[in-house]
Scaffold this active site. Structure first.
Site, PDB file in Angstrom:
ATOM      1  N   GLU A 106     121.698  43.544  37.797  1.00  0.00           N
ATOM      2  CA  GLU A 106     121.758  42.923  39.131  1.00  0.00           C
ATOM      3  C   GLU A 106     123.221  42.862  39.567  1.00  0.00           C
ATOM      4  O   GLU A 106     124.083  42.400  38.819  1.00  0.00           O
ATOM      5  CB  GLU A 106     121.138  41.525  39.047  1.00  0.00           C
ATOM      6  CG  GLU A 106     121.484  40.594  40.193  1.00  0.00           C
ATOM      7  CD  GLU A 106     121.062  41.125  41.567  1.00  0.00           C
ATOM      8  OE1 GLU A 106     119.876  41.487  41.718  1.00  0.00           O
ATOM      9  OE2 GLU A 106     121.925  41.186  42.457  1.00  0.00           O
ATOM     10  N   ASP A 156     114.169  47.563  41.889  1.00  0.00           N
ATOM     11  CA  ASP A 156     113.742  46.427  42.716  1.00  0.00           C
ATOM     12  C   ASP A 156     114.935  46.011  43.574  1.00  0.00           C
ATOM     13  O   ASP A 156     115.531  44.940  43.376  1.00  0.00           O
ATOM     14  CB  ASP A 156     113.299  45.285  41.793  1.00  0.00           C
ATOM     15  CG  ASP A 156     112.938  44.028  42.568  1.00  0.00           C
ATOM     16  OD1 ASP A 156     112.920  42.936  41.942  1.00  0.00           O
ATOM     17  OD2 ASP A 156     112.692  44.122  43.790  1.00  0.00           O
ATOM     18  N   THR A 158     117.376  45.843  47.299  1.00  0.00           N
ATOM     19  CA  THR A 158     117.321  45.622  48.731  1.00  0.00           C
ATOM     20  C   THR A 158     117.123  46.981  49.402  1.00  0.00           C
ATOM     21  O   THR A 158     117.071  48.010  48.729  1.00  0.00           O
ATOM     22  CB  THR A 158     118.659  45.008  49.201  1.00  0.00           C
ATOM     23  OG1 THR A 158     119.734  45.733  48.581  1.00  0.00           O
ATOM     24  CG2 THR A 158     118.758  43.536  48.823  1.00  0.00           C
TER      25      THR A 158
HETATM   26  N1  SAM Z   1     111.575  42.585  46.893  1.00  0.00           N
HETATM   27  C1  SAM Z   1     112.811  42.912  47.611  1.00  0.00           C
HETATM   28  C2  SAM Z   1     112.602  44.114  48.491  1.00  0.00           C
HETATM   29  O1  SAM Z   1     111.563  44.751  48.364  1.00  0.00           O
HETATM   30  O2  SAM Z   1     113.490  44.374  49.327  1.00  0.00           O
HETATM   31  C3  SAM Z   1     113.943  43.079  46.622  1.00  0.00           C
HETATM   32  C4  SAM Z   1     114.288  41.760  46.041  1.00  0.00           C
HETATM   33  S1  SAM Z   1     115.607  41.658  44.921  1.00  0.00           S
HETATM   34  C5  SAM Z   1     116.211  40.101  45.367  1.00  0.00           C
HETATM   35  C6  SAM Z   1     116.817  42.792  45.536  1.00  0.00           C
HETATM   36  C7  SAM Z   1     118.048  42.697  44.668  1.00  0.00           C
HETATM   37  O3  SAM Z   1     118.764  43.940  44.651  1.00  0.00           O
HETATM   38  C8  SAM Z   1     119.085  41.651  45.138  1.00  0.00           C
HETATM   39  O4  SAM Z   1     119.191  40.635  44.157  1.00  0.00           O
HETATM   40  C9  SAM Z   1     120.391  42.454  45.280  1.00  0.00           C
HETATM   41  O5  SAM Z   1     121.526  41.696  44.912  1.00  0.00           O
HETATM   42  C10 SAM Z   1     120.115  43.609  44.360  1.00  0.00           C
HETATM   43  N2  SAM Z   1     120.945  44.799  44.573  1.00  0.00           N
HETATM   44  C11 SAM Z   1     121.288  45.380  45.747  1.00  0.00           C
HETATM   45  N3  SAM Z   1     122.079  46.458  45.530  1.00  0.00           N
HETATM   46  C12 SAM Z   1     122.232  46.567  44.173  1.00  0.00           C
HETATM   47  C13 SAM Z   1     122.936  47.479  43.324  1.00  0.00           C
HETATM   48  N4  SAM Z   1     123.648  48.496  43.849  1.00  0.00           N
HETATM   49  N5  SAM Z   1     122.862  47.298  41.986  1.00  0.00           N
HETATM   50  C14 SAM Z   1     122.133  46.271  41.459  1.00  0.00           C
HETATM   51  N6  SAM Z   1     121.454  45.349  42.211  1.00  0.00           N
HETATM   52  C15 SAM Z   1     121.506  45.516  43.564  1.00  0.00           C
END
Ligand code: SAM
Length: 281
Positions: A106, A156, A158
């Protein structure tokens, strides 16, 4: 609209959720986090104004992105989750007692800390499970540098704006494939095709070049508005050929209680209407 969270992910389509109580609204190094109470959906978290997870409907998304690949595979021991800061994906993956390790990468540690405090019901103890290895890093960097192998990789993330953008690239998918053990499966959060068709088409173009079995499957999550959401599916194995009897046996043996996933829903989720199938190329 005072008192409402208005999501403007799309050019011509917005989603508004009433904020009956606002619990938190602040920026991390990576994105703006907001949590509020909505009478219908319970607690809602948005990142940069886009709905990420709600207490009421997250079960659909988390059940379908974990139990479909894990039960189709049948012998998953190691799972990698990229993103997943709310802990819901880890929660569902860890319900499989045969899963020995879940690595979760994450980018924003504040999302994890924050969800543990304000949305504990989403992770439901997953962050305290000894099988969980939490890594705070960019998933793209991790995938390039890591040398471990995984039976299932779940993206999973964004949407492909901001920090999530790098997780929708050919190079990321190529590095992910290299991390899959034999028969391993890569699944991805791939947006709502009615509004984000190009996103799905881009992933499927990459998957066609990488995998013997590139496709997607569907589930409708009310707060990912615009119709069914697509989950990218890529593997060189034959996990998608699993028959209903085997799936039923595996699901029953898992002892997992679900509110959306069933073996019948699993197989049906891969039946694609033409407006979505045409994005597979
Ligand atoms: N269920 C949601 C959707 O379908 O859009 C996703 C939820 S989850 C909270 C998305 C997570 O991806 C966030 O915690 C965000 O910080 C993380 N994230 C975004 N870009 C990322 C990256 N390059 N590497 C790791 N995590 C990432």
């Amino acid at each position: 609209m005072d008192g409402w969270s208005v999501e403007r992910l799309h050019a011509d389509h917005a989603q508004a959720l009433r904020m009956a109580v606002e619990h938190y609204d602040s920026a991390t190094d990576h994105q703006r986090i907001r949590v509020f109470e909505n009478p219908t959906f319970g607690r809602v978290m948005t990142l940069d104004g886009v709905v990420q997870v709600t207490e009421a409907d997250n079960f659909i998304y988390h059940e379908m992105l974990t139990h479909v690949p894990i039960l189709a595979h049948g012998a998953v021991r190691r799972v990698l989750i990229v993103g997943g800061g709310d802990g819901g994906m880890a929660r569902e993956a860890l319900k499989h007692e045969a899963v020995e390790q879940v690595t979760m990468v994450e980018i924003d540690g504040a999302v994890v800390d924050f969800c543990r405090q304000y949305l504990p019901g989403i992770s439901a103890g997953a962050f305290d499970d000894p099988r969980l290895d939490l890594v705070i890093a960019d998933g793209a960097d991790f995938m390039r540098q890591n040398r471990d192998e995984y039976d299932v990789i779940i993206v999973d993330s964004t949407d492909p704006v901001g920090p999530g953008e790098v997780l929708f690239t050919d190079s990321f998918y190529g590095h992910a494939k290299a991390r899959l053990a034999e028969g391993g499966i890569l699944v991805t959060q791939n947006g709502v095709p009615f509004l984000q068709g190009e996103e799905l088409a881009g992933t499927m173009r990459a998957f066609r070049a990488l995998f013997a079995d590139p496709t997607c499957y569907l589930a409708t999550v009310p707060t990912y508005s615009g119709g069914p959401m697509a989950f990218g599916w890529g593997t060189d194995g034959d996990a998608r050929k699993v028959d209903i009897g085997t799936l039923r046996d595996r699901f029953e043996a898992s002892g997992i209680v679900t509110d959306y996933y069933t073996p019948e829903v699993h197989l049906g989720a891969f039946a694609l209407p033409p407006y979505i199938a045409r994005h597979l190329g």
